[in-house]
Design a protein around this motif. Structure first.
Motif, PDB file in Angstrom:
ATOM      1  N   VAL A 258       0.835  -1.205   0.000  1.00  0.00           N
ATOM      2  CA  VAL A 258       0.000   0.000   0.000  1.00  0.00           C
ATOM      3  C   VAL A 258       0.867   1.251   0.000  1.00  0.00           C
ATOM      4  O   VAL A 258       0.565   2.233  -0.694  1.00  0.00           O
ATOM      5  N   LEU A 259       1.974   1.239   0.761  1.00  0.00           N
ATOM      6  CA  LEU A 259       2.876   2.386   0.795  1.00  0.00           C
ATOM      7  C   LEU A 259       3.481   2.645  -0.580  1.00  0.00           C
ATOM      8  O   LEU A 259       3.515   3.786  -1.062  1.00  0.00           O
ATOM      9  N   THR A 260       3.936   1.589  -1.233  1.00  0.00           N
ATOM     10  CA  THR A 260       4.502   1.709  -2.578  1.00  0.00           C
ATOM     11  C   THR A 260       3.472   2.238  -3.566  1.00  0.00           C
ATOM     12  O   THR A 260       3.761   3.113  -4.394  1.00  0.00           O
ATOM     13  N   ALA A 261       2.242   1.706  -3.457  1.00  0.00           N
ATOM     14  CA  ALA A 261       1.170   2.148  -4.349  1.00  0.00           C
ATOM     15  C   ALA A 261       0.837   3.617  -4.121  1.00  0.00           C
ATOM     16  O   ALA A 261       0.607   4.377  -5.084  1.00  0.00           O
ATOM     17  N   SER A 262       0.844   4.060  -2.875  1.00  0.00           N
ATOM     18  CA  SER A 262       0.530   5.457  -2.563  1.00  0.00           C
ATOM     19  C   SER A 262       1.603   6.392  -3.126  1.00  0.00           C
ATOM     20  O   SER A 262       1.291   7.444  -3.692  1.00  0.00           O
ATOM     21  N   ILE A 263       2.866   5.997  -2.975  1.00  0.00           N
ATOM     22  CA  ILE A 263       3.956   6.818  -3.507  1.00  0.00           C
ATOM     23  C   ILE A 263       3.888   6.886  -5.027  1.00  0.00           C
ATOM     24  O   ILE A 263       4.024   7.958  -5.631  1.00  0.00           O
ATOM     25  N   TRP A 264       3.654   5.730  -5.660  1.00  0.00           N
ATOM     26  CA  TRP A 264       3.573   5.689  -7.129  1.00  0.00           C
ATOM     27  C   TRP A 264       2.392   6.523  -7.622  1.00  0.00           C
ATOM     28  O   TRP A 264       2.523   7.297  -8.580  1.00  0.00           O
ATOM     29  N   PHE A 265       1.237   6.388  -6.972  1.00  0.00           N
ATOM     30  CA  PHE A 265       0.042   7.126  -7.380  1.00  0.00           C
ATOM     31  C   PHE A 265       0.241   8.625  -7.170  1.00  0.00           C
ATOM     32  O   PHE A 265      -0.161   9.448  -8.010  1.00  0.00           O
ATOM     33  N   SER A 266       0.867   9.006  -6.069  1.00  0.00           N
ATOM     34  CA  SER A 266       1.155  10.419  -5.817  1.00  0.00           C
ATOM     35  C   SER A 266       2.093  10.984  -6.872  1.00  0.00           C
ATOM     36  O   SER A 266       1.925  12.123  -7.329  1.00  0.00           O
ATOM     37  N   ARG A 267       3.093  10.190  -7.251  1.00  0.00           N
ATOM     38  CA  ARG A 267       4.010  10.628  -8.313  1.00  0.00           C
ATOM     39  C   ARG A 267       3.254  10.847  -9.618  1.00  0.00           C
ATOM     40  O   ARG A 267       3.475  11.857 -10.310  1.00  0.00           O
ATOM     41  N   PHE A 268       2.346   9.928  -9.947  1.00  0.00           N
ATOM     42  CA  PHE A 268       1.540  10.057 -11.160  1.00  0.00           C
ATOM     43  C   PHE A 268       0.708  11.333 -11.132  1.00  0.00           C
ATOM     44  O   PHE A 268       0.651  12.085 -12.123  1.00  0.00           O
ATOM     45  N   LEU A 269       0.088  11.616  -9.984  1.00  0.00           N
ATOM     46  CA  LEU A 269      -0.744  12.813  -9.868  1.00  0.00           C
ATOM     47  C   LEU A 269       0.094  14.080  -9.973  1.00  0.00           C
ATOM     48  O   LEU A 269      -0.297  15.048 -10.645  1.00  0.00           O
ATOM     49  N   LEU A 270       1.242  14.089  -9.322  1.00  0.00           N
ATOM     50  CA  LEU A 270       2.113  15.270  -9.365  1.00  0.00           C
ATOM     51  C   LEU A 270       2.682  15.518 -10.756  1.00  0.00           C
ATOM     52  O   LEU A 270       2.826  16.665 -11.190  1.00  0.00           O
ATOM     53  N   MET A 271       3.005  14.447 -11.463  1.00  0.00           N
ATOM     54  CA  MET A 271       3.647  14.580 -12.768  1.00  0.00           C
ATOM     55  C   MET A 271       2.636  14.813 -13.890  1.00  0.00           C
ATOM     56  O   MET A 271       2.906  15.565 -14.828  1.00  0.00           O
ATOM     57  N   LYS A 272       1.473  14.178 -13.802  1.00  0.00           N
ATOM     58  CA  LYS A 272       0.567  14.164 -14.949  1.00  0.00           C
ATOM     59  C   LYS A 272      -0.715  14.969 -14.758  1.00  0.00           C
ATOM     60  O   LYS A 272      -1.297  15.445 -15.745  1.00  0.00           O
ATOM     61  N   LYS A 273      -1.186  15.099 -13.535  1.00  0.00           N
ATOM     62  CA  LYS A 273      -2.505  15.689 -13.313  1.00  0.00           C
ATOM     63  C   LYS A 273      -2.474  17.111 -12.766  1.00  0.00           C
ATOM     64  O   LYS A 273      -3.414  17.872 -12.961  1.00  0.00           O
ATOM     65  N   ILE A 274      -1.427  17.464 -12.048  1.00  0.00           N
ATOM     66  CA  ILE A 274      -1.302  18.841 -11.557  1.00  0.00           C
ATOM     67  C   ILE A 274      -0.437  19.613 -12.551  1.00  0.00           C
ATOM     68  O   ILE A 274       0.728  19.294 -12.742  1.00  0.00           O
ATOM     69  N   THR A 275      -1.024  20.621 -13.160  1.00  0.00           N
ATOM     70  CA  THR A 275      -0.309  21.387 -14.186  1.00  0.00           C
ATOM     71  C   THR A 275      -0.001  22.783 -13.665  1.00  0.00           C
ATOM     72  O   THR A 275      -0.695  23.319 -12.781  1.00  0.00           O
ATOM     73  N   VAL A 276       1.036  23.367 -14.200  1.00  0.00           N
ATOM     74  CA  VAL A 276       1.444  24.725 -13.826  1.00  0.00           C
ATOM     75  C   VAL A 276       0.959  25.709 -14.886  1.00  0.00           C
ATOM     76  O   VAL A 276       1.208  25.505 -16.057  1.00  0.00           O
TER      77      VAL A 276
END
Length: 276
Positions: A258-276
């Motif tokens: 679950v920890l690994t999945a949370s880190i991976w999912f957070s990375r995906f959101l930060l890289m792909k879903k939050i735009t500047v």
């Protein structure tokens, strides 16, 4: 690594005032608690002995005062609860503060020349550092408070105890102050997992707003369900099939997943879903 450390230093500087306030409240409130409880006991002793009781009769009926009487009072418990609440509040504030204001600070963070996952790591490290700092301060404060109580209560009316014995006698405090290295990794590993799940839920809300709130709640529920799946199977499906050590290993394994999945999912959101 250098960029990560700079981010950690930046986040710790931002939390310094809140941290100092929590330390001050803990110190002042608990020291007042030592004074109040010690005086209450000694006033009772004086009234009883100057009345119809002898010192021996008073000690037989009431007993000696120990630091546990201070620890079980609101003077001692309230600042600890306040520190826990402060950490819980800051888990959310550490993200949402970056979105507050006219010049949204999070966009500056996202444009830094470093992987965006370092922002996640820096914030979770700050939460851990704050937690360890508060626990360390309480451990330092305990012998000071015990020594102070000795100056207020005479030897014959006092039952002394070590810090280790004191912590062992309070199961609630054992969760915060682990009594062994194994418990330390279990308790704080579980805390790290919970924080990572909440961080991911916060990022979901930031990415998708109203839909993200529902997505965050669903993700949190699913993550906790997966983490606790071995316990549910053990109790309700397999009728106590696993040995305690096997169940512990399964729980640790599911927690790491679950920890690994949370880190991976957070990375995906930060890289792909939050735009500047």
């Amino acid at each position: 690594m250098n960029n990560y450390l700079k981010l950690v230093n930046f986040e710790i500087n931002r939390i310094a005032k809140l941290f100092a306030v929590l330390l001050g409240i803990t110190f002042i409130t608990q020291m007042i608690g030592v004074i109040v409880k010690s005086r209450q006991y000694m006033n009772l002793a004086n009234e009883s002995i100057f009345g119809e009781m002898t010192q021996a009769q008073f000690l037989e009926q009431v007993g000696q005062m120990s630091f546990l009487q201070v620890a079980k009072s609101l003077w001692f418990v309230t600042p600890i609860a306040l520190c826990i609440a402060g950490i819980g509040f800051y888990i959310f504030l550490i993200w949402y503060r970056d979105w507050i204001g006219k010049n949204t600070f999070v966009y500056r963070l996202l444009m830094l020349p470093t992987t965006r996952l370092n922002i996640f790591y820096a914030k979770i490290t700050t939460i851990l550092a704050m937690t360890f700092g508060l626990v360390a301060f309480q451990l330092i404060l305990l012998p000071i408070e015990m020594a102070f109580m000795k100056t207020l209560v005479p030897d014959e009316f006092r039952s002394d105890m070590t810090v280790k014995a004191f912590v062992a006698s309070l199961p609630e405090l054992n969760i915060v102050i682990a009594s062994s290295i194994g418990e330390f990794f279990l308790y704080y590993g579980a805390g790290l997992l919970v924080v990572s799940i909440l961080f991911t839920a916060i990022l979901l809300e930031r990415c998708f707003r109203w839909k993200g709130i529902l997505a965050g709640i669903i993700y949190t529920g699913l993550a906790i369900a997966v983490w606790l799946l071995p316990i549910f199977l053990h109790k309700f499906v397999l009728n106590g099939f696993f040995y305690p050590m096997e169940l512990l290993v399964l729980e640790i394994g599911m927690g790491l997943i679950v920890l690994t999945a949370s880190i991976w999912f957070s990375r995906f959101l930060l890289m792909k879903k939050i735009t500047v």
